[in-house]
Enzyme design. Sequence first.
Site, PDB file in Angstrom:
ATOM      1  N   LYS A 122       0.825  -1.227   0.000  1.00  0.00           N
ATOM      2  CA  LYS A 122       0.000   0.000   0.000  1.00  0.00           C
ATOM      3  C   LYS A 122       0.854   1.270   0.000  1.00  0.00           C
ATOM      4  O   LYS A 122       2.009   1.262   0.418  1.00  0.00           O
ATOM      5  CB  LYS A 122      -0.981  -0.036   1.176  1.00  0.00           C
ATOM      6  CG  LYS A 122      -2.132  -1.001   0.869  1.00  0.00           C
ATOM      7  CD  LYS A 122      -3.296  -0.898   1.810  1.00  0.00           C
ATOM      8  CE  LYS A 122      -4.404  -1.836   1.310  1.00  0.00           C
ATOM      9  NZ  LYS A 122      -5.434  -2.079   2.309  1.00  0.00           N
TER      10      LYS A 122
ATOM     11  N   ARG B 264      -3.530 -10.046   4.818  1.00  0.00           N
ATOM     12  CA  ARG B 264      -3.985 -10.105   3.425  1.00  0.00           C
ATOM     13  C   ARG B 264      -2.848  -9.570   2.565  1.00  0.00           C
ATOM     14  O   ARG B 264      -2.499  -8.392   2.675  1.00  0.00           O
ATOM     15  CB  ARG B 264      -5.249  -9.250   3.274  1.00  0.00           C
ATOM     16  CG  ARG B 264      -5.831  -9.231   1.861  1.00  0.00           C
ATOM     17  CD  ARG B 264      -7.033  -8.300   1.813  1.00  0.00           C
ATOM     18  NE  ARG B 264      -7.661  -8.305   0.506  1.00  0.00           N
ATOM     19  CZ  ARG B 264      -7.242  -7.586  -0.530  1.00  0.00           C
ATOM     20  NH1 ARG B 264      -6.192  -6.783  -0.407  1.00  0.00           N
ATOM     21  NH2 ARG B 264      -7.873  -7.653  -1.689  1.00  0.00           N
TER      22      ARG B 264
HETATM   23  N1  HH2 Z   1      -7.449  -3.779   0.721  1.00  0.00           N
HETATM   24  C1  HH2 Z   1      -7.785  -3.804  -0.590  1.00  0.00           C
HETATM   25  C2  HH2 Z   1      -8.914  -4.497  -1.029  1.00  0.00           C
HETATM   26  N2  HH2 Z   1      -9.655  -5.206  -0.160  1.00  0.00           N
HETATM   27  N3  HH2 Z   1     -10.070  -5.951   2.031  1.00  0.00           N
HETATM   28  C3  HH2 Z   1      -9.760  -5.970   3.323  1.00  0.00           C
HETATM   29  N4  HH2 Z   1     -10.482  -6.679   4.194  1.00  0.00           N
HETATM   30  N5  HH2 Z   1      -8.683  -5.268   3.806  1.00  0.00           N
HETATM   31  C4  HH2 Z   1      -7.894  -4.522   2.999  1.00  0.00           C
HETATM   32  O1  HH2 Z   1      -6.942  -3.883   3.490  1.00  0.00           O
HETATM   33  C5  HH2 Z   1      -8.209  -4.493   1.610  1.00  0.00           C
HETATM   34  C6  HH2 Z   1      -9.328  -5.225   1.145  1.00  0.00           C
HETATM   35  C7  HH2 Z   1      -6.932  -3.075  -1.566  1.00  0.00           C
HETATM   36  O2  HH2 Z   1      -5.942  -3.938  -2.100  1.00  0.00           O
HETATM   37  P1  HH2 Z   1      -6.041  -4.639  -3.538  1.00  0.00           P
HETATM   38  O3  HH2 Z   1      -7.182  -5.581  -3.581  1.00  0.00           O
HETATM   39  O4  HH2 Z   1      -4.748  -5.242  -3.899  1.00  0.00           O
HETATM   40  O5  HH2 Z   1      -6.262  -3.428  -4.537  1.00  0.00           O
HETATM   41  P2  HH2 Z   1      -7.515  -2.930  -5.349  1.00  0.00           P
HETATM   42  O6  HH2 Z   1      -8.565  -2.540  -4.367  1.00  0.00           O
HETATM   43  O7  HH2 Z   1      -6.985  -1.766  -6.137  1.00  0.00           O
HETATM   44  O8  HH2 Z   1      -7.973  -4.082  -6.215  1.00  0.00           O
END
Ligand code: HH2
Length: 297
Positions: free
Chosen positions: A237, A272
């Site tokens: 992040k 995660r």
């Molecule tokens: N962060 C993201 C998405 N979902 N869910 C939970 N529970 N906690 C988190 O910190 C979280 C999440 C963001 O990461 P990512 O899925 O890699 O990115 P994007 O939202 O751009 O797909």
Amino acid sequence: MATNPPSTESGLGIESNDVLVCEGFSLPLRRPLVMGVVNVTPDSFSDGGEYFSCEHAVARAEQLVADGADILDLGGESSRPGSVPVPFEEERRRVMPVLNRIVGLGVPVSVDTTKASLMREALDHGASMINDIFALDDQGAVEVIAATRAGVCLMHTQGKPKTMQNAPHYENVVSEVSGFLSERANRLLDKGVDPRRIVLDPGFGFGKTLVHNLELLQGLRNIVALGFPVLAGLSRKSLLGRITGRSDSNSRLGGSLAAALFAVHNGASIVRVHDVAETCAALQVWQAGDNFGVKTN
Ligand code: HH2
């Protein structure tokens, strides 16, 4: 009436004999669990477009299981700052074909969605957990969860992804986030949901400044003390980029590993992550140190 969260002997939250119940799976929490991210999106902040086809996403999921993932988190909508919602039909078109092919990989599949109708369909097709960045805000979402034995991750966010980083504000971020998560968990307990199915997540990077994120990381035990397993999503992040000066999200592995270990040190039960193999190795070394008397908490 709101029900109190389960108490534990130590009063510190999760005990080593606790489990996370996700449909047919019962995951022991005696060591931290690793949730591997499978993003079927063209625009996710760190791996957007890399696994956008069904074939690539399935191969990614298989690799993450081989790398040691305890849970897969499948998402079809980016929630990065500035992103706009994906229509239901498009999110469904991205998620469902992949879900149908990865539910047999031997680990629970969580679906990362805010839409109650997709939650229902995913659970009907073998998903074992729902991960919702809006903590079941959508109409009918609480009822969908209550009607199953699925696990559920309730995450805190302030605002919506499009504008959430514009001017996040809290009087006391740790108490406001814990209060919100406690209230959302109580909604489920009031519907008779088994507390062993509930996971809480402070939502690092979701409507928070760098200082807010660091305060939450330092104060994570206040959330653990609510009595539910805590999930920390810090992997790659931008807050890590701010600390290390690395603007490219793919150059944040070192920061991601340190953040995962710090979160576990402060009581997180699930991390995660995108880099599953490296995170598993880091956690194994951490735990070996712990077992030889180098106390980490
Ligand atoms: N962060 C993201 C998405 N979902 N869910 C939970 N529970 N906690 C988190 O910190 C979280 C999440 C963001 O990461 P990512 O899925 O890699 O990115 P994007 O939202 O751009 O797909």
